[in-house]
Design an enzyme around this catalytic site. Structure first.
Site, PDB file in Angstrom:
ATOM      1  CG  ASP A   1      16.867 -64.012  91.402  1.00  0.00           C
ATOM      2  OD1 ASP A   1      18.012 -63.181  91.463  1.00  0.00           O
ATOM      3  OD2 ASP A   1      17.093 -64.936  92.250  1.00  0.00           O
TER       4      ASP A   1
ATOM      5  CB  SER B   1      20.139 -64.736  94.877  1.00  0.00           C
ATOM      6  OG  SER B   1      19.711 -64.027  93.505  1.00  0.00           O
TER       7      SER B   1
ATOM      8  CG  ASP C   1      19.972 -71.006  92.174  1.00  0.00           C
ATOM      9  OD1 ASP C   1      21.009 -70.883  92.480  1.00  0.00           O
ATOM     10  OD2 ASP C   1      19.320 -70.017  91.496  1.00  0.00           O
TER      11      ASP C   1
ATOM     12  CB  THR D   1      15.776 -67.407  95.446  1.00  0.00           C
ATOM     13  OG1 THR D   1      16.744 -66.767  94.861  1.00  0.00           O
ATOM     14  CG2 THR D   1      14.676 -66.820  96.214  1.00  0.00           C
TER      15      THR D   1
ATOM     16  NE  ARG E   1      24.402 -68.414  94.522  1.00  0.00           N
ATOM     17  CZ  ARG E   1      23.700 -67.390  94.020  1.00  0.00           C
ATOM     18  NH1 ARG E   1      23.942 -66.177  94.265  1.00  0.00           N
ATOM     19  NH2 ARG E   1      22.772 -67.804  93.065  1.00  0.00           N
TER      20      ARG E   1
ATOM     21  CD  GLU F   1      14.249 -67.510  92.533  1.00  0.00           C
ATOM     22  OE1 GLU F   1      15.031 -66.863  92.505  1.00  0.00           O
ATOM     23  OE2 GLU F   1      14.228 -69.011  92.456  1.00  0.00           O
TER      24      GLU F   1
ATOM     25  CG  ASP G   1      19.715 -62.959  88.735  1.00  0.00           C
ATOM     26  OD1 ASP G   1      20.453 -62.184  89.461  1.00  0.00           O
ATOM     27  OD2 ASP G   1      20.348 -64.095  88.497  1.00  0.00           O
ATOM     28  CE  LYS G   2      19.303 -69.192  88.121  1.00  0.00           C
ATOM     29  NZ  LYS G   2      20.427 -69.109  89.168  1.00  0.00           N
TER      30      LYS G   2
ATOM     31  CG  HIS H   1      23.912 -62.799  86.057  1.00  0.00           C
ATOM     32  ND1 HIS H   1      24.802 -61.931  86.448  1.00  0.00           N
ATOM     33  CD2 HIS H   1      23.296 -63.192  87.037  1.00  0.00           C
ATOM     34  CE1 HIS H   1      24.266 -61.739  87.931  1.00  0.00           C
ATOM     35  NE2 HIS H   1      23.536 -62.362  88.283  1.00  0.00           N
TER      36      HIS H   1
ATOM     37  CG  ASP I   1      16.694 -61.748  94.482  1.00  0.00           C
ATOM     38  OD1 ASP I   1      16.512 -60.880  93.615  1.00  0.00           O
ATOM     39  OD2 ASP I   1      17.152 -62.876  94.317  1.00  0.00           O
ATOM     40  CG  HIS I   2      19.831 -59.067  93.495  1.00  0.00           C
ATOM     41  ND1 HIS I   2      19.883 -59.132  92.301  1.00  0.00           N
ATOM     42  CD2 HIS I   2      19.782 -60.415  93.750  1.00  0.00           C
ATOM     43  CE1 HIS I   2      20.040 -60.335  91.729  1.00  0.00           C
ATOM     44  NE2 HIS I   2      20.024 -61.112  92.530  1.00  0.00           N
TER      45      HIS I   2
ATOM     46  CG  HIS J   1      23.487 -59.091  91.332  1.00  0.00           C
ATOM     47  ND1 HIS J   1      23.375 -59.998  92.377  1.00  0.00           N
ATOM     48  CD2 HIS J   1      23.142 -60.015  90.374  1.00  0.00           C
ATOM     49  CE1 HIS J   1      23.230 -61.308  91.856  1.00  0.00           C
ATOM     50  NE2 HIS J   1      22.951 -61.176  90.716  1.00  0.00           N
TER      51      HIS J   1
END
Lengths: 464, 464
Positions: free
Chosen positions: B39, B90, B142, B144, B155, B329, B334-335, B338, B376-377, B428
């Site tokens: 992610d 995501s 979550d 994904t 989501r 995943e 990602d998290k 952030h 994913d991004h 992102h």
């Protein structure tokens, strides 16, 4: 890798097969290489250009190449060459591609710490009567092209005058003295170019050829003519068959770029309201107005990268018995990103895509031509959401840097963020960069390589 | 693409060839797919992890995969689904991979604007008796993982309680009412999971299964048991053969990450001296102290992504007559980005690389297994020079955002920049993302695709 060996064997057998089937003489299978470098063209820059030029679901020509690999950009500390650094510049990265060595930022064809010359592709090619072309939108003496033919301790040593008094930034002097001929060096980059045997050199940088050569009363340009170069200075002179060696210098330094932002705008600071002075989450924020990309009037009369590439190919193939190496650089993808000019970078990536079209047209008719497209290092630009993803909170969230909001032809707005520093010029980044190739590269290039391995791929294909 | 067709033909002929040579019966050539998603794992994140884990010249396992492609991440505006957006989340990107459709950020398996359910890979696979496994370090509900089995308009609609009063951020309420069973919807994501037929689901998110199901006096967890799931809640229970369907929930929500910065530090603001108050180019700047990455004590007792993946493979292959689809995943690349926690992202990318090792070990013994690794991004993190490239100027140049300076085991310092906004959580970015595959993918995957085409590749390989 089953495919690799199959592909290699098919290619190796092709001349024999043709001879067997047709009964005619075997054509010379000299391998040509066209290496196209987008300076600073990481996948951020390609995505930004794609979104604008063909839409987010469209494909650039560079996207349509059949093989994709990635390149680890590697460099070292000048003070301690055993110690890696994680962000490169165009000098050390082009040196890696041109010599297979890893050196420190700023160095052109010389070793980190010890300042030894490293054999480059031009020197190797010359030993094998392979023709050489260099095409760029920067000065032909700028770091990327220079690394293919020159050896100096600093990229700033571009011409005889710069050798004695080049100021890099306000007050920062580059010491070119080790490279003075008087000190046993090879002279400035422009002087080295005209002694390098490069067959075609097209780009900007006239000002680096007008000073007198070291220890001479003739300018470098005069010496270029004496060394057999036809010197041209504008797009009209590009046409026609020049014969012999060709030096085209179409602007004093970097060539003007094709596009700029509406009314010349670059990225701007989001503006916050009065209350924001008291706390970053108070008040409101106004993002810069979205803008169109426009023609840059300064570009008028410039030859395009594609037209220079086409002429270079014509010159390099005048003698059909030799193979060639052609380096084509779209330099200002990087230079415009330093200046936070998203439209400028987009236009120069379009120039690269057009030059690739010229290269692919050539390789369609000359199947023994390996085309590689890559970047030298990453750059600052990032694509952000049109509005912050935390917009619903109603607080003034914004980039801490500068943003350009570009209206795209597909009817949306693309926000490009520049936030690597608080200075007038952005910094490079350490991301790996793409490497793409035409079908000739399929089976020859692993999915991930280090940057010096590009040298090996080019050399092996040229000299095999 | 000569290689593609050769590769395909060889594979197609393999069973016949085996039969011809050995005289034994042809084994069932059911194709399995293992889709590994990092992610937010763009090439910035991979380069950051590589520099730390194996050095800038080293190779991660993901770098050694034989095929590299790139993915155009595509999404649209909820208000006007004809209008593209340039940055994804995501939810929409996993929906693209799971359904082949393009939707708006926040949506799970539903269409932008019109909120229609879109057939997903789990539903298609179930029609063909293909087994399904989902493994994640996030909540199994979550965005994904949810996109592979659920259909909701947002989501945030993760569990029965969230359906009626979920607060996304301070004061921002998610409207899950269209998905309430009472309104003709399919219920929350956790309720949809236990009705989906997914065979193995391992990750975090226990808190999404403890509320009572809509219109029921039983918790979703109780209903899961009734639906045939063996429910486990800690790493010890992972071992052994569970038989039937398996639901493992190892933490209340996102699983704790493996690593964090020294003393829990994340990226910090460069500090400027007194004189800098008067002009940004006055005074001096002090960058944050370089730090090591450390074990995160909260991770103790957690199963690794690799160990969950291994158990999932065992469960999915208990019946050798069926093929499977397994999504793995690593969510907190990602998290942690952030939260500007570079060490956290690095450790979770290491987890992904270890899970890939498990997948490759499996595919070595089961050659009909396509392994795909993708993101994913894009995300915020960038690698900057250790010191600004304009250091010689002697002015206080620094990132306008926050930087983490990481001591790397190869003896250098890597500066990671987070500068997409001035808020507590980074944004992102819109960069294209990598797609890699094992040798099974060679010849099947073009060098550049759009994200919904990942669905097509998976579906075609599973159902072919």
């Amino acid at each position: 890798m089953v495919n690799s060996s199959l592909s290699v064997s098919v290619r190796a057998l092709l001349p024999l097969l043709l001879a067997f089937l047709g009964g005619f003489s075997i054509p010379a299978m000299a391998g040509n290489v066209i290496l196209i470098i987008g300076d600073g063209m990481d996948d951020n820059q390609i995505t930004i250009a794609r979104n604008y030029l063909v839409g987010s679901r469209g494909k650039l020509l560079v996207d349509r190449l059949p093989l994709r690999s990635a390149v680890q950009v590697v460099t070292v500390d000048e003070e301690n060459p055993q110690r890696p650094l994680y962000v490169a510049d165009s000098a050390n990265s082009a040196t890696s591609m041109a010599t297979g060595a890893i050196t420190s930022p700023g160095r052109i064809g010389t070793t980190a710490g010890s300042d030894k010359d490293i054999v480059n592709l031009v020197e190797l090619a010359k030993q094998h009567s392979i023709k050489i072309g260099l095409v760029t939108t920067a000065s032909i003496t700028d770091a990327t092209p220079a690394s293919f033919y020159a050896h100096v301790n600093d990229r700033g040593c571009e011409n005889p005058s710069a050798m004695v008094d080049f100021e890099k930034y306000a007050g920062v002097i580059v010491d070119c003295s080790p490279d003075l001929k008087a000190n046993g060096g090879l002279g400035s980059i422009s002087e080295q170019l005209i002694n390098s045997g490069v067959d075609v050199a097209l780009g900007g940088g006239m000002k680096h050829f007008t000073p007198d050569a070291e220890g001479s009363k003739s300018s470098v340009l005069t010496l270029a003519t004496q060394a057999g170069y036809t010197v041209i200075g504008n797009a009209d002179q590009l046409a026609g068959d020049h014969g012999g060696k060709l030096l085209g210098l179409f602007s004093p330094s970097t060539m003007p770029v094709r596009w700029h932002g509406e009314d010349g705008r670059s990225a701007e600071k989001p503006e916050t309201s009065f209350m924001n002075m008291f706390h970053p989450m108070l008040g409101s924020v106004t993002y810069p107005e979205p803008m169109n990309c426009e023609d840059n009037p300064d570009y008028a009369g410039m030859p395009s990268l594609a037209s220079m590439s086409k002429v270079a190919l014509t010159e390099l193939t005048a003698d059909t018995n030799t193979s060639f190496f052609l380096m084509i650089e779209s330099a200002s993808i990087d230079k415009q990103a330093h200046e936070r000019k998203a439209c400028g970078s987009i236009g120069e990536l379009q120039q690269l895509d057009e030059a690739l079209a010229v290269a692919l047209e050539f390789s369609d008719a000359n199947i023994d031509t390996l085309i590689l497209v890559t970047a030298d290092h990453g750059h600052a630009a990032q694509i952000l959401s049109e509005r912050t993803i935390y917009e619903a909170l109603g607080v003034p969230i914004h980039s801490p840097g500068l943003v350009a909001r570009i209206k795209t032809p597909e009817g949306a707005v693309m926000t490009v963020n520049y936030a690597t520093n608080n200075f007038v010029s952005e910094e490079h980044t350490g991301i790996s960069v793409p490497l793409l190739s035409n079908s000739v590269g399929v089976g020859k290039i692993p999915a991930m390589i280090t940057q010096p391995e590009i040298f090996t791929i080019v050399k092996d294909y040229l000299l095999d």
